[in-house]
Write a protein that holds these residues in place. Structure first.
Motif, PDB file in Angstrom:
ATOM      1  N   MET A  95       0.832  -1.210   0.000  1.00 56.73           N
ATOM      2  CA  MET A  95       0.000   0.000   0.000  1.00 56.73           C
ATOM      3  C   MET A  95       0.870   1.265   0.000  1.00 56.73           C
ATOM      4  SD  MET A  95      -3.033  -0.955   2.657  1.00 56.73           S
ATOM      5  CE  MET A  95      -4.352  -2.085   2.204  1.00 56.73           C
ATOM      6  N   PHE A  96       1.892   1.264   0.826  1.00 55.69           N
ATOM      7  CA  PHE A  96       2.764   2.447   0.917  1.00 55.69           C
ATOM      8  C   PHE A  96       3.603   2.619  -0.359  1.00 55.69           C
ATOM      9  CE2 PHE A  96       2.700   2.169   5.814  1.00 55.69           C
ATOM     10  CZ  PHE A  96       1.613   3.021   5.863  1.00 55.69           C
ATOM     11  N   ARG A  99       1.725   3.983  -3.322  1.00 57.16           N
ATOM     12  CA  ARG A  99       1.459   5.421  -3.264  1.00 57.16           C
ATOM     13  C   ARG A  99       2.712   6.256  -3.541  1.00 57.16           C
ATOM     14  NH1 ARG A  99      -2.868   8.180  -2.295  1.00 57.16           N
ATOM     15  NH2 ARG A  99      -2.764  10.312  -1.522  1.00 57.16           N
ATOM     16  N   THR A 100       3.834   5.856  -2.941  1.00 52.31           N
ATOM     17  CA  THR A 100       5.014   6.734  -3.007  1.00 52.31           C
ATOM     18  C   THR A 100       5.861   6.540  -4.268  1.00 52.31           C
ATOM     19  OG1 THR A 100       6.191   5.115  -1.649  1.00 52.31           O
ATOM     20  CG2 THR A 100       5.261   7.007  -0.514  1.00 52.31           C
ATOM     21  N   ARG A 103       5.032   8.362  -7.807  1.00 52.11           N
ATOM     22  CA  ARG A 103       5.146   9.822  -7.834  1.00 52.11           C
ATOM     23  C   ARG A 103       6.576  10.300  -7.601  1.00 52.11           C
ATOM     24  NH1 ARG A 103       1.933  10.752  -2.151  1.00 52.11           N
ATOM     25  NH2 ARG A 103       3.700  10.352  -0.783  1.00 52.11           N
ATOM     26  N   ASP A 150      11.005  10.567  -1.867  1.00 53.11           N
ATOM     27  CA  ASP A 150       9.607  10.987  -1.790  1.00 53.11           C
ATOM     28  C   ASP A 150       9.389  11.954  -0.627  1.00 53.11           C
ATOM     29  OD1 ASP A 150       6.690  10.729  -2.436  1.00 53.11           O
ATOM     30  OD2 ASP A 150       6.667   9.954  -0.389  1.00 53.11           O
ATOM     31  N   ASN A 152       8.066  11.487   2.495  1.00 53.62           N
ATOM     32  CA  ASN A 152       7.080  11.269   3.560  1.00 53.62           C
ATOM     33  C   ASN A 152       7.758  10.488   4.686  1.00 53.62           C
ATOM     34  OD1 ASN A 152       5.083  10.258   5.319  1.00 53.62           O
ATOM     35  ND2 ASN A 152       3.523  10.496   3.736  1.00 53.62           N
ATOM     36  N   ILE A 155       5.710   7.546   6.389  1.00 46.81           N
ATOM     37  CA  ILE A 155       5.706   6.302   5.611  1.00 46.81           C
ATOM     38  C   ILE A 155       7.081   5.643   5.656  1.00 46.81           C
ATOM     39  CG2 ILE A 155       5.566   5.371   3.261  1.00 46.81           C
ATOM     40  CD1 ILE A 155       3.174   7.124   2.750  1.00 46.81           C
TER      41      ILE A 155
ATOM     42  N   ASP B  87       2.039  14.335   6.370  1.00 41.08           N
ATOM     43  CA  ASP B  87       2.591  13.002   6.110  1.00 41.08           C
ATOM     44  C   ASP B  87       1.649  11.915   6.619  1.00 41.08           C
ATOM     45  OD1 ASP B  87       4.797  14.042   4.864  1.00 41.08           O
ATOM     46  OD2 ASP B  87       6.223  13.580   6.479  1.00 41.08           O
ATOM     47  N   ASP B  90      -1.236  11.621   4.250  1.00 45.85           N
ATOM     48  CA  ASP B  90      -0.792  10.929   3.043  1.00 45.85           C
ATOM     49  C   ASP B  90      -0.682   9.418   3.295  1.00 45.85           C
ATOM     50  OD1 ASP B  90       0.249  10.889   0.333  1.00 45.85           O
ATOM     51  OD2 ASP B  90       2.218  10.511   1.243  1.00 45.85           O
ATOM     52  N   ALA B  91      -0.174   9.053   4.492  1.00 49.87           N
ATOM     53  CA  ALA B  91      -0.079   7.632   4.844  1.00 49.87           C
ATOM     54  C   ALA B  91      -1.477   7.021   4.984  1.00 49.87           C
ATOM     55  CB  ALA B  91       0.711   7.460   6.141  1.00 49.87           C
ATOM     56  N   ALA B  94      -2.685   6.380   1.593  1.00 46.76           N
ATOM     57  CA  ALA B  94      -2.106   5.158   1.006  1.00 46.76           C
ATOM     58  C   ALA B  94      -2.912   3.936   1.446  1.00 46.76           C
ATOM     59  CB  ALA B  94      -0.648   5.006   1.435  1.00 46.76           C
ATOM     60  N   ILE B  95      -3.264   3.896   2.731  1.00 49.65           N
ATOM     61  CA  ILE B  95      -4.004   2.739   3.250  1.00 49.65           C
ATOM     62  C   ILE B  95      -5.440   2.738   2.720  1.00 49.65           C
ATOM     63  CG2 ILE B  95      -4.852   1.591   5.333  1.00 49.65           C
ATOM     64  CD1 ILE B  95      -2.448   2.759   6.828  1.00 49.65           C
ATOM     65  N   GLY B  98      -5.430   1.802  -1.015  1.00 48.00           N
ATOM     66  CA  GLY B  98      -5.102   0.384  -1.178  1.00 48.00           C
ATOM     67  C   GLY B  98      -6.240  -0.513  -0.707  1.00 48.00           C
ATOM     68  N   PHE B 152      -2.627   5.960  13.058  1.00 46.49           N
ATOM     69  CA  PHE B 152      -2.539   7.224  12.315  1.00 46.49           C
ATOM     70  C   PHE B 152      -3.784   8.088  12.538  1.00 46.49           C
ATOM     71  CE2 PHE B 152       0.382   5.136   8.945  1.00 46.49           C
ATOM     72  CZ  PHE B 152       1.491   5.422   9.710  1.00 46.49           C
ATOM     73  N   ARG B 206       3.098  16.809  -3.375  1.00 48.51           N
ATOM     74  CA  ARG B 206       4.147  15.818  -3.146  1.00 48.51           C
ATOM     75  C   ARG B 206       5.145  15.857  -4.274  1.00 48.51           C
ATOM     76  NH1 ARG B 206       4.331  13.916   2.057  1.00 48.51           N
ATOM     77  NH2 ARG B 206       2.365  14.682   2.836  1.00 48.51           N
TER      78      ARG B 206
END
Lengths: 226, 206
Positions: A95-96, A99-100, A103, A150, A152, A155, B87, B90-91, B94-95, B98, B152, B206
């Motif tokens: 998942m991480f 996303r990262t 980009r 990236d 972040n 992450i 951040d 953003d995390a 991502a979750i 996904g 988070f 980003r």
């Protein structure tokens, strides 16, 4: 038994915590404990020759890494790293990374790309020599180049946490679990995608790796939730 | 009268867990303010417990990033950090993205209807267990994903409580309709794109 609870001995209390954490961490991996085993805190404290506080600290950190389960009113349970746990780690990493990584591709410098190549060479050399620690380290450094670019930090810290357990996955005793050839080819597709500087190539490269992880989760590890 | 044996490990454990939860709640809801000093001694007095469970609760809060230990060994509630908050969002994105991609694709009819009836009229509520994101995470079903998500969300909620102007928008109107359509079709990537579009402006450039 040492009693490092006096606030004036902060330094030595840190060293008891470190000792307890490291010794317990090793013991989980070297087979002193078996996965699923419950152990009393008294017994652990005696065995490690530390008082309760450093022991609790060590247990809390191991809980963060998913190696120990702490439930109120129950003895700590050693979880260890099994197939299910590995899949969980890969699912979250997937998942991480999904996303990262796509980009970040346009932001990579020529120096970054050269560093990726260097780590790739190290991974190959490590695998060829059967030097798994070497290979693993190079692999994590390769990912760090991409994730650090990236920026972040939340992450990248979470990904680093999963690495402790994944290191174990790549230990020699577990060699049968994966084929280094397939694995190296997968990592190479990431490096190639980075070089292309196209987010879509990176997305495809990452997907090729994570689809397999997500599918294994669906078919083998997911329990129906609703 | 029998004297309770508070030195029994299970008892002490319950005490430390309860204390951890209370302090965490107080930090997340802003009762304990960013930068406020929290010492094991003052917590012990406040909660009427010994310093051992107080110390352990602080250790856990530090590991979770809710308190920081200063170089002079005093412990303070973690300051609010705008960059770290972005951040975290953003995390979370991502979750959520996904989990949406996966959950919508594999959901059973029952799971699908649970997602379709989830709440999305309130931005913060999206993250609650019965909110749209919370439901998607539940349908995904992986406990490690859930735990990371919950960690988070606590950080994000604290930020939104203390800085209400940063509260996220709801997910309604056309976006919600398009999302529901994608869920009904079982189209994971399309549903994930809508969640992605919701998170991207929130988490910053980003």
């Amino acid at each position: 038994m040492p009693l490092p609870s006096d606030p004036g001995t902060a330094r030595s209390s840190d060293s008891f915590r470190r000792h307890a954490f490291e010794r317990l961490y090793e013991a989980i991996y070297d087979g002193t404990f078996t996965a699923g085993e419950a152990v009393s805190e008294e017994e652990l404290a005696r065995w490690l020759e530390v008082s309760r506080q450093p022991l609790r600290y060590a247990l809390l950190r191991l809980e963060q890494y998913g190696l120990v389960e702490l439930l109120p009113g129950r003895q700590p349970r050693i979880l260890g790293v099994d197939e299910r746990r590995l899949n969980q780690l890969f699912v979250l990493r997937g998942m991480f990374l999904n996303r990262t990584l796509p980009r970040v591709v346009p932001k990579l410098s020529d120096v970054d790309l050269a560093t990726l190549d260097r780590h790739m060479d190290e991974i190959r050399a490590g695998a060829a020599a059967g030097a798994w620690a070497w290979m693993t380290e190079a692999l994590f450094e390769l990912f760090a180049v991409l994730v650090d670019a990236d920026g972040n930090r939340v992450i990248s810290e979470r990904l680093r946490r999963t690495q402790y357990e994944l290191t174990d996955f790549l230990r020699p005793s577990d060699r049968a679990r994966f084929d280094p050839g397939v694995f190296i080819a997968q990592v190479q597709t990431l490096v190639d995608a980075a070089r292309s500087r196209e987010p879509t190539s990176m997305r495809a490269a990452i997907r090729a790796i994570t689809d397999d992880t997500f599918e294994r989760y669906r078919t083998q590890h997911r329990s129906t939730s609703v | 009268m029998p004297i309770p044996d508070v030195s029994a490990p299970a008892e002490r454990q319950l005490l430390a867990d309860g204390l951890y939860r209370s302090l965490l709640d107080a930090i997340v809801d802003g009762t304990l303010l960013p930068g406020e000093t929290v010492s094991d001694a003052s917590i012990a007095v406040w909660a009427g417990v010994s310093r051992t469970p107080a110390r352990e609760a602080l250790d856990r809060l530090a590991l979770a990033g809710f308190v920081v230990v200063t170089p002079r060994h005093s412990t303070r509630v973690a300051p609010l950090d705008e960059a770290a908050h972005l951040d975290v969002l953003d995390a979370l994105g991502a979750i959520a993205v996904g989990a949406t991609e996966f959950s919508v694709r594999v959901a059973t009819a029952a799971e699908r209807s649970r997602v379709l009836t989830s709440a999305s009229a309130d931005g913060v509520g999206l993250f609650a267990p019965d909110g749209l994101f919370g439901t998607v995470i539940a349908v995904h079903g992986d406990p490690y994903v859930r735990q990371t998500w919950d960690d988070f969300v606590l950080h994000a909620r604290r930020h939104w409580t203390l800085r209400p102007e940063s509260t996220p928008p709801p997910l309604h109107g056309a976006a919600r309709h398009a999302f529901d359509d994608a869920v009904q079709r079982g189209d994971g990537p399309a549903a994930a794109d809508i969640i992605d579009a919701w998170f991207t402006p929130l988490a910053g450039e980003r």
